[in-house]
Each structure stands twice: as C-alpha cells, then as structure tokens.
Design an enzyme around this catalytic site. Structure first.
Site, PDB file in Angstrom:
ATOM      1  N   GLU A  94     -29.843  -4.403  13.275  1.00  0.00           N
ATOM      2  CA  GLU A  94     -30.484  -5.313  12.336  1.00  0.00           C
ATOM      3  C   GLU A  94     -29.412  -6.169  11.651  1.00  0.00           C
ATOM      4  O   GLU A  94     -28.823  -5.738  10.651  1.00  0.00           O
ATOM      5  CB  GLU A  94     -31.240  -4.521  11.271  1.00  0.00           C
ATOM      6  CG  GLU A  94     -32.332  -3.638  11.826  1.00  0.00           C
ATOM      7  CD  GLU A  94     -33.409  -3.395  10.778  1.00  0.00           C
ATOM      8  OE1 GLU A  94     -34.542  -3.806  11.007  1.00  0.00           O
ATOM      9  OE2 GLU A  94     -33.093  -2.819   9.720  1.00  0.00           O
TER      10      GLU A  94
ATOM     11  N   SER B 136     -36.663 -10.238  10.891  1.00  0.00           N
ATOM     12  CA  SER B 136     -37.662 -11.310  10.958  1.00  0.00           C
ATOM     13  C   SER B 136     -38.408 -11.367  12.296  1.00  0.00           C
ATOM     14  O   SER B 136     -38.729 -12.447  12.789  1.00  0.00           O
ATOM     15  CB  SER B 136     -37.019 -12.664  10.630  1.00  0.00           C
ATOM     16  OG  SER B 136     -36.494 -12.638   9.308  1.00  0.00           O
TER      17      SER B 136
ATOM     18  N   GLU C 181     -30.681  -2.235   3.372  1.00  0.00           N
ATOM     19  CA  GLU C 181     -31.014  -2.240   1.936  1.00  0.00           C
ATOM     20  C   GLU C 181     -30.475  -0.979   1.263  1.00  0.00           C
ATOM     21  O   GLU C 181     -30.054  -1.013   0.110  1.00  0.00           O
ATOM     22  CB  GLU C 181     -32.540  -2.380   1.761  1.00  0.00           C
ATOM     23  CG  GLU C 181     -32.979  -3.808   2.065  1.00  0.00           C
ATOM     24  CD  GLU C 181     -34.399  -3.959   2.557  1.00  0.00           C
ATOM     25  OE1 GLU C 181     -35.219  -3.036   2.385  1.00  0.00           O
ATOM     26  OE2 GLU C 181     -34.699  -5.027   3.132  1.00  0.00           O
TER      27      GLU C 181
ATOM     28  N   HIS D 218     -30.554   2.015   6.614  1.00  0.00           N
ATOM     29  CA  HIS D 218     -31.084   0.645   6.511  1.00  0.00           C
ATOM     30  C   HIS D 218     -30.147  -0.189   5.638  1.00  0.00           C
ATOM     31  O   HIS D 218     -29.582   0.315   4.666  1.00  0.00           O
ATOM     32  CB  HIS D 218     -32.496   0.682   5.909  1.00  0.00           C
ATOM     33  CG  HIS D 218     -33.197  -0.634   6.019  1.00  0.00           C
ATOM     34  ND1 HIS D 218     -32.961  -1.655   5.131  1.00  0.00           N
ATOM     35  CD2 HIS D 218     -34.091  -1.106   6.923  1.00  0.00           C
ATOM     36  CE1 HIS D 218     -33.690  -2.707   5.492  1.00  0.00           C
ATOM     37  NE2 HIS D 218     -34.392  -2.391   6.572  1.00  0.00           N
TER      38      HIS D 218
ATOM     39  N   GLY E 272     -35.646 -10.189   6.423  1.00  0.00           N
ATOM     40  CA  GLY E 272     -36.448 -10.761   5.349  1.00  0.00           C
ATOM     41  C   GLY E 272     -36.127 -12.225   5.063  1.00  0.00           C
ATOM     42  O   GLY E 272     -36.558 -12.763   4.041  1.00  0.00           O
TER      43      GLY E 272
ATOM     44  N   LYS F  80     -41.264  -0.557   3.608  1.00  0.00           N
ATOM     45  CA  LYS F  80     -40.432  -0.613   2.392  1.00  0.00           C
ATOM     46  C   LYS F  80     -41.262  -0.149   1.185  1.00  0.00           C
ATOM     47  O   LYS F  80     -42.104   0.720   1.340  1.00  0.00           O
ATOM     48  CB  LYS F  80     -39.869  -2.019   2.206  1.00  0.00           C
ATOM     49  CG  LYS F  80     -39.264  -2.566   3.507  1.00  0.00           C
ATOM     50  CD  LYS F  80     -38.450  -3.794   3.306  1.00  0.00           C
ATOM     51  CE  LYS F  80     -38.021  -4.298   4.676  1.00  0.00           C
ATOM     52  NZ  LYS F  80     -37.011  -5.325   4.600  1.00  0.00           N
TER      53      LYS F  80
ATOM     54  N   ASN G 155     -41.599  -0.938   9.170  1.00  0.00           N
ATOM     55  CA  ASN G 155     -40.986  -0.423   7.939  1.00  0.00           C
ATOM     56  C   ASN G 155     -41.654  -1.120   6.758  1.00  0.00           C
ATOM     57  O   ASN G 155     -41.417  -2.299   6.517  1.00  0.00           O
ATOM     58  CB  ASN G 155     -39.475  -0.729   7.970  1.00  0.00           C
ATOM     59  CG  ASN G 155     -38.790  -0.406   6.656  1.00  0.00           C
ATOM     60  OD1 ASN G 155     -39.340   0.321   5.818  1.00  0.00           O
ATOM     61  ND2 ASN G 155     -37.601  -0.941   6.464  1.00  0.00           N
TER      62      ASN G 155
HETATM   63  C1  PEP Z   1     -36.363  -4.443   8.065  1.00  0.00           C
HETATM   64  O1  PEP Z   1     -36.457  -4.308   6.871  1.00  0.00           O
HETATM   65  O2  PEP Z   1     -35.980  -3.498   8.767  1.00  0.00           O
HETATM   66  C2  PEP Z   1     -36.698  -5.748   8.632  1.00  0.00           C
HETATM   67  C3  PEP Z   1     -36.327  -5.980   9.865  1.00  0.00           C
HETATM   68  O3  PEP Z   1     -37.368  -6.630   7.824  1.00  0.00           O
HETATM   69  P1  PEP Z   1     -37.990  -8.064   8.245  1.00  0.00           P
HETATM   70  O4  PEP Z   1     -38.735  -7.844   9.549  1.00  0.00           O
HETATM   71  O5  PEP Z   1     -38.903  -8.420   7.122  1.00  0.00           O
HETATM   72  O6  PEP Z   1     -36.851  -8.989   8.421  1.00  0.00           O
END
Ligand code: PEP
Length: 249
Positions: free
Chosen positions: A167, A213, A97, A95, A173, A11, A9
């Site tokens: 998630e 992460s 976000e 998601h 992040g 973003k 992803n």
């Molecule tokens: C995401 O945005 O779906 C995500 C898992 O980000 P990150 O791997 O940077 O934590």
C-alpha cells in the site's frame, strides 16, 4: 494460481447495526464467487455480530489491529485470543495509519505478526513507501527493510499463512492510485525478495495484494498484472454496491 483475495478495511467507520446490515447485504449479493477469498475488517465493536451474520457465507472476518501481548494490564488493548473468540480468521497488521499515527515500528509489527500466527490468525501484513521516500528513489529500500524486519524469525510455514499488502502511503485515501505498472514493479520485487528469503514455492503461492484508492473502475487493470493477487480496499469497501463490484472485477 493464487485465488483473488479482496479485503475491505472499514477503519473507524460503522456502528454495529450498519455493520450487520452491510454483512447481510453482502451475503445476499455474494453468489458464485467461491473461488475468491473475500474478507471484511469491521471495527472491534462490530466483529462478533458481523461474525454471526456471516456464518456459513464463505466471507471471512478480519480485525484491523491486535496487541502483541497475550493478556493482562494493557488498558485499551485487544488480544489475539479475543479476536479468535470473536470469530476472526485474519488481522491487518502494520497498516500505514498505525505506523504514522500510532508510531508502530517494524519491531512491534514483527511481534504482532508472531502473536497472530501463534494464535491461529492469518496476518494481512501492510507495507509501503511515503511520497517523499518514492521521490527520493527509496521505494525498494523501504519495502525491503519493512519486509525483512516485519518477517524477522518467521519460517516457511508461517509465511504460507500470511498475505502481504503493498500500500503506497501516497495512494491511501487520496484518490491517487498507483498505475498498474508501478504497482506491478513493486509486487514483482516483493515476490523476488520472498523467494530469496524463503523459496520459490512460497514466493509463487503467497498472495501479494495492492491497496491505495482501489475502486470498481481501476480494479480490473490492477488485477490484470501478473503479480497482483488482490486488493485491500478502504473507502470503496464502505459501500456494499461498490465493494461487490470490486469483488466481481
Ligand atoms: C487502506 O486503508 O488500506 C486503503 C487502501 O484505503 P483507500 O482504499 O481508501 O485508499
């Protein structure tokens, strides 16, 4: 056996040129991995050029969001049919976000999932608890609510075309990954819930992937857990070398 499913992803990152360069590099590094489902989710502007670059590579394209409306006076929105037209096979929905920064609630996420499915797109449906919710021992309640409301009115055939991404919001992040056992516990809970809501076969076959992460160092331990079928990768998917290491875990 569910084939390992690894999605990147991006973003709000990468220009068209950067995105196409990445796609070309990934294509050249992506050999002998046919048994894996590999997906990249560039920003809207790069979808079509990346689709062209990925032709016949076996690597799939995803959008990061879609409108729950079909077409019309919805300034700034992008419809499911536009995504199909641009070459997408998948779309990320719900998601954290989008939930936190754009106030997306379970009901709108449910409409988006339905819209994706009727349009022929496969949803990557994201769920996860915040740190506060985890500390208050609400993780399973939150996951159950997000799944029941997000999948409201969907039948067995619909669910078979869906990927669930667990998630935990506190791991996105932040560099803090859930330890594999923590993730496994929630993945097993998700699978049991899908079994209760649908049936054993659907629960066995659905890809439940982990996000938060993920990087080349921790992917192996996560993938060793029985209910973790893949990863949704944010930051570490922006660099082709690190993304290919994750794909090859
Ligand atoms: C995401 O945005 O779906 C995500 C898992 O980000 P990150 O791997 O940077 O934590």
């Amino acid at each position: 056996m569910v084939a390992p499913f690894i999605a990147g992803n991006w973003k709000m990152n990468k220009t068209i040129r950067d995105a196409v360069d990445f796609a070309n590099q990934l294509k050249s590094l992506y050999t002998g991995l046919d048994e894996r489902e590999v997906v990249i989710a560039p920003p809207f502007t790069a979808l079509y050029p990346v689709a062209e670059a990925l032709k016949e590579s076996g690597i799939r394209l995803s959008a990061q969001n879609l409108s729950d409306k079909t077409e019309g006076a919805y300034t700034g929105e992008v419809s499911a049919m536009m995504l199909v037209d641009a070459g997408c096979e998948y779309v990320i929905i719900g998601h954290s976000e989008r939930r936190a920064l754009f106030s997306e609630r379970d009901a709108v996420i449910n409409s988006k999932i339905s819209m994706a499915l009727v349009s022929g797109l496969k949803p990557i449906f994201c769920i996860g608890e915040t740190l506060n919710e985890r500390e208050e021992l609400q993780t399973f309640n939150i996951i159950e609510r997000q799944i029941k409301e997000g999948l409201n009115n969907l039948n067995t055939d619909d669910i078979r075309r869906l990927v669930i991404a667990y998630e935990p919001v506190w791991a996105i992040g932040t560099g803090k990954t859930a330890i594999p056992e923590q993730a496994q516990e929630v993945h097993a809970f998700i699978r049991q819930l899908i079994e209760k809501m649908y049936n054993e076969n659907v629960a066995r076959d659905i890809a439940v992937i982990y996000g938060g992460s993920v990087n080349p160092k921790n992917i192996g331990d996560l993938m060793a857990e029985p209910d973790i079928n893949g990863a949704l990768v944010g930051g570490a998917s922006l660099d082709v070398e690190s993304f290919i290491k994750i794909i090859r875990f």
